[in-house]
Design an enzyme around this catalytic site. Structure first.
Site, PDB file in Angstrom:
ATOM      1  N   LYS A 192      46.434 118.469  90.604  1.00 41.90           N
ATOM      2  CA  LYS A 192      46.912 117.665  89.886  1.00 41.90           C
ATOM      3  C   LYS A 192      48.274 118.171  89.078  1.00 41.90           C
ATOM      4  O   LYS A 192      48.317 118.342  87.878  1.00 41.90           O
ATOM      5  CB  LYS A 192      46.255 116.827  88.978  1.00 41.90           C
ATOM      6  CG  LYS A 192      45.300 115.842  89.672  1.00 41.90           C
ATOM      7  CD  LYS A 192      45.891 114.589  90.191  1.00 41.90           C
ATOM      8  CE  LYS A 192      46.324 113.835  88.999  1.00 41.90           C
ATOM      9  NZ  LYS A 192      47.225 112.555  89.395  1.00 41.90           N
ATOM     10  N   ASP A 225      44.038 112.946  93.451  1.00 44.81           N
ATOM     11  CA  ASP A 225      43.801 111.659  93.536  1.00 44.81           C
ATOM     12  C   ASP A 225      44.250 110.775  95.157  1.00 44.81           C
ATOM     13  O   ASP A 225      43.426 109.976  95.494  1.00 44.81           O
ATOM     14  CB  ASP A 225      44.469 110.758  92.476  1.00 44.81           C
ATOM     15  CG  ASP A 225      45.923 110.865  92.173  1.00 44.81           C
ATOM     16  OD1 ASP A 225      46.464 112.060  92.847  1.00 44.81           O
ATOM     17  OD2 ASP A 225      46.610 110.264  91.681  1.00 44.81           O
ATOM     18  N   ASP A 249      33.932 119.064  93.299  1.00 45.65           N
ATOM     19  CA  ASP A 249      32.658 118.141  93.107  1.00 45.65           C
ATOM     20  C   ASP A 249      32.757 116.742  93.403  1.00 45.65           C
ATOM     21  O   ASP A 249      32.134 116.255  93.828  1.00 45.65           O
ATOM     22  CB  ASP A 249      32.392 118.085  91.583  1.00 45.65           C
ATOM     23  CG  ASP A 249      31.033 117.929  91.252  1.00 45.65           C
ATOM     24  OD1 ASP A 249      30.291 117.498  92.066  1.00 45.65           O
ATOM     25  OD2 ASP A 249      30.555 117.852  90.052  1.00 45.65           O
TER      26      ASP A 249
END
Length: 368
Positions: A192, A225, A249
């Site tokens: 990110k 995302d 994860d």
């Protein structure tokens, strides 16, 4: 006959149930000349009940001495009230940290017979073969400070720290590029960088490693995302997907469901190569949790645990033929229509955990 030292840590919930099916396979291979020296110990809630810690010092010594650790699952509502430092998951985190298991490999493969078991359309997942490489000993799970404090006004503040260094990113990037060379030679790096400084550093370091050491590989950067969305929209665009601890994860659980069930996803956690022996510390575990709601009912799918054992054969012991044989047995059993409840279509009969393990052994006998 070479003897391979295995430490079995079944843990909690369905962990002991799926581990029993791997023990059948250890016995099967041992009868055919592949020797294993096995020990068993406690971890997670089971260790807390016995020792008031999530893993004992004796168990850690056994893990350090083993060629590989097979880990089941930990946790459950029974231990919700234990001290935070002794929570079942702390045993897993300590194993990863103390053994230096920085590289988590999570393959997501859709077996042909299970293409209709996924919640996505067959054409989206059929032929899926992704390898997620997750950094496992850094990031927000281990960064300090990590605290929950009460403020003067009585409200509370929680802090978790996302922390990465150049060296941590370099070594996981090299693992990803090395693995990609044996596949389609494409690496997708997820972070990110638009909102996180660790993401900026991650992108810079991965780009530098790529240019300096793996320029023949294809590298793409993708925001985490967007990677989650793309895994659902068009998962077969990915080959090797490398990412940090937290995003790894999440993204690997999304990938697991593409295969039909969390019960299908194995994983390997590897350390650095020993400078003298070339061996790595390693732990192998299914991605699924302890599933307390089905514990003791014979409903658990053991194939992720069995697949994790297969990864141990391949990565820790160099037993490529044996690993291939086990994968073939799993493929054939699924093709025969044998299903545990998580994979069975509505209205069809499902086999038990034990029945699935027995079916794999029976197919191994047929193939050999």
């Amino acid at each position: 006959m070479a003897t391979h030292k295995l430490l079995l840590l079944p843990g909690d919930g369905i962990g002991p149930e799926v581990m029993k099916e791997v023990e059948k396979l250890i016995g099967w291979f041992a009868k055919r000349g592949v020797g294993f020296e096995t020990e068993k110990d406690l971890v997670g809630g089971a260790a807390y009940d016995a020792h008031k810690v999530a893993i004992s010092e004796d168990a850690m010594k056994r893990a350090q001495a083993a060629d590989a650790v097979l880990f089941g699952a930990v946790g459950g509502p029974k231990w919700d009230g234990v001290p935070y430092a002794a929570r079942p998951e702390a045993g897993l985190l300590r194993l990863r940290k103390d053994l230096g298991l920085f590289a988590n490999l999570r393959p997501a493969i859709c077996y042909p017979a299970l293409a209709d078991s996924s919640t996505l359309k067959r054409e989206v997942v059929e032929g899926l073969d992704i390898l997620i490489v997750r950094e496992l000993t850094g990031g927000v799970y281990f960064g300090e400070p990590k605290e929950l404090v009460t403020l003067e006004d009585g409200s509370q503040r929680a802090v978790d720290t996302q922390l990465y260094t150049t060296g941590e990113i370099e070594r996981i990037a090299r693992v990803a590029f090395d693995l990609a060379k044996k596949r389609r030679n494409k690496v997708s790096s997820a972070e990110k960088s638009n909102v996180m400084k660790t993401g900026v550093l991650w992108r810079q370091v991965v780009s530098r490693v790529h240019k300096a050491e793996f320029a023949d590989a294809q590298l793409e950067h993708v925001l985490a995302d967007n990677a989650a969305m793309q895994l659902v929209k068009n998962p077969k665009q990915f080959d090797v997907l490398v990412t940090d601890n937290l995003f790894g994860d999440i993204l690997s659980d999304i990938a697991a469901m593409l295969t039909g069930s969390l019960g299908m996803l194995p994983s390997a956690a590897l350390g650095a190569e020993d400078a003298v022996t070339g061996k790595r510390k390693a732990m192998y575990e299914p991605v699924h949790g302890s599933a307390p709601d089905i514990t003791g009912k014979g409903l658990a799918n053991p194939l992720a645990m069995i697949g994790s054992f297969g990864m141990a054969l391949r990565y820790s012991f160099g037993l490529t033929e044996e690993a291939d044989l086990l994968e073939k047995a799993v493929t054939n059993v699924l093709a025969s229509g044998t299903r545990t409840k998580d994979l069975a279509a509505a209205g069809t009969n499902a086999v038990s955990t034990t029945d699935m393990g027995d079916a794999i052994v029976k197919e191994l006998n047929a193939l050999s």
